[in-house]
Each structure stands twice: as C-alpha cells, then as structure tokens.
Design a protein around this motif. Structure first.
Motif, PDB file in Angstrom:
ATOM      1  N   GLN A  79       2.952-116.253  15.631  1.00  0.00           N
ATOM      2  CA  GLN A  79       2.148-115.422  16.564  1.00  0.00           C
ATOM      3  C   GLN A  79       1.003-114.501  15.771  1.00  0.00           C
ATOM      4  OE1 GLN A  79       2.887-115.629  19.785  1.00  0.00           O
ATOM      5  NE2 GLN A  79       0.821-114.863  20.045  1.00  0.00           N
ATOM      6  N   ASP A  83      -2.976-115.136  16.551  1.00  0.00           N
ATOM      7  CA  ASP A  83      -3.659-113.938  17.177  1.00  0.00           C
ATOM      8  C   ASP A  83      -4.521-113.411  16.161  1.00  0.00           C
ATOM      9  OD1 ASP A  83      -2.269-113.942  19.565  1.00  0.00           O
ATOM     10  OD2 ASP A  83      -0.757-112.204  18.774  1.00  0.00           O
ATOM     11  N   ALA A  85      -4.141-111.705  13.850  1.00  0.00           N
ATOM     12  CA  ALA A  85      -3.534-110.045  13.624  1.00  0.00           C
ATOM     13  C   ALA A  85      -3.648-110.050  12.147  1.00  0.00           C
ATOM     14  CB  ALA A  85      -2.247-110.126  14.083  1.00  0.00           C
ATOM     15  N   GLN A 104      -3.826-110.339   6.493  1.00  0.00           N
ATOM     16  CA  GLN A 104      -4.234-111.319   7.597  1.00  0.00           C
ATOM     17  C   GLN A 104      -3.702-112.576   6.784  1.00  0.00           C
ATOM     18  OE1 GLN A 104      -8.117-111.817   9.174  1.00  0.00           O
ATOM     19  NE2 GLN A 104      -7.407-112.754  10.941  1.00  0.00           N
TER      20      GLN A 104
END
Length: 135
Positions: A79, A83, A85, A104
């Motif tokens: 995820q 994403d 993120a 990241q």
C-alpha cells in the motif's frame, strides 16, 4: 561494535498504527551518502580541490531482499508503494542504535523460480532529516 547477527538488523515502517517490522527480509542494508560542493578556485593551494563543509545534500537508502511471510507487513509495504506514501521508518542496528525518519519506497520488485518461493526486493529513500538514538 563487535560482530553482530545480520538477522538482528531490523527495518520497521509506521503505517499509522505503530511500527511494523517488515517480515521476511533475509538481507538488509542502509547506506548514508552526502554530495560534495566543490569550491576550488584559481588560487587553491597547489590546485588541490577544496570542499565547502556541510553544504551538500545528505540522504540515506535502505534496501532489503526476502519473502513475504506476514500479512500486515505485506499489506503495509504494498500500500505504501502504490500510494507513493512517505512513512516514518526505523532501522535498528544491534549494539549501534536506531536511525529514524521519513522514507519513501522507491522500488518494489517480485521474483520467483518455478520450483521455489516468491521473493521481493525493496528500496527506500530518505525524505527528510533523520535522527539517531544510540543503542
């Protein structure tokens, strides 16, 4: 720092509900790098290079290879990658300390042999200042 067990070097990612150890990592690595700022000029002593102290960009890279074994860490890594993120991450180096900061996931690769398990390669890049807490 004496010899240490490689399995004790841990990579943990915080996905919002606390730090989760990235399960199944069989090999792990963290590298620190700093760019140099060259300020050499025509009157530099004997034309030796001169560097500007503390001026370059610093960064850290984490990489690992292994196999997914734990559903929560598998889901967190996938995820976070999809994403894009930036997650708070810890690297625990035994008898040295803990490096913590924002990272990241820059690469996530999967591989598998016909008669073997699926493995993954993971690369993370720092996205801000890091802190160090001695162990």
């Amino acid at each position: 720092m004496g010899a240490q067990k490689g399995k004790d070097l841990l990579v943990k990612i915080n996905g919002g509900a606390g730090f989760v150890t990235v399960a199944g990592l069989r090999s792990r690595r963290i590298a620190f790098n700093a760019e140099l700022v060259d300020i050499t000029h025509a009157e530099s002593v004997d034309r030796w290079r001169e560097l500007l102290a503390g001026a370059g960009v610093r960064r850290a890279s984490i990489s690992g290879r292994g196999l997914f074994k734990d559903a929560s860490s598998d889901a967190l890594v996938r995820q976070a990658f999809f994403d894009g993120a930036v997650n708070n991450t810890q690297v625990i180096v035994p008898d040295f300390g803990t490096i913590e900061g924002l990272f990241q996931i820059s690469a996530l690769e999967f591989a598998g042999e016909h008669n073997g398990e699926v493995t993954f390669d993971l690369a993370l890049e720092s996205a801000g200042a890091l802190t160090f807490t001695a162990g």
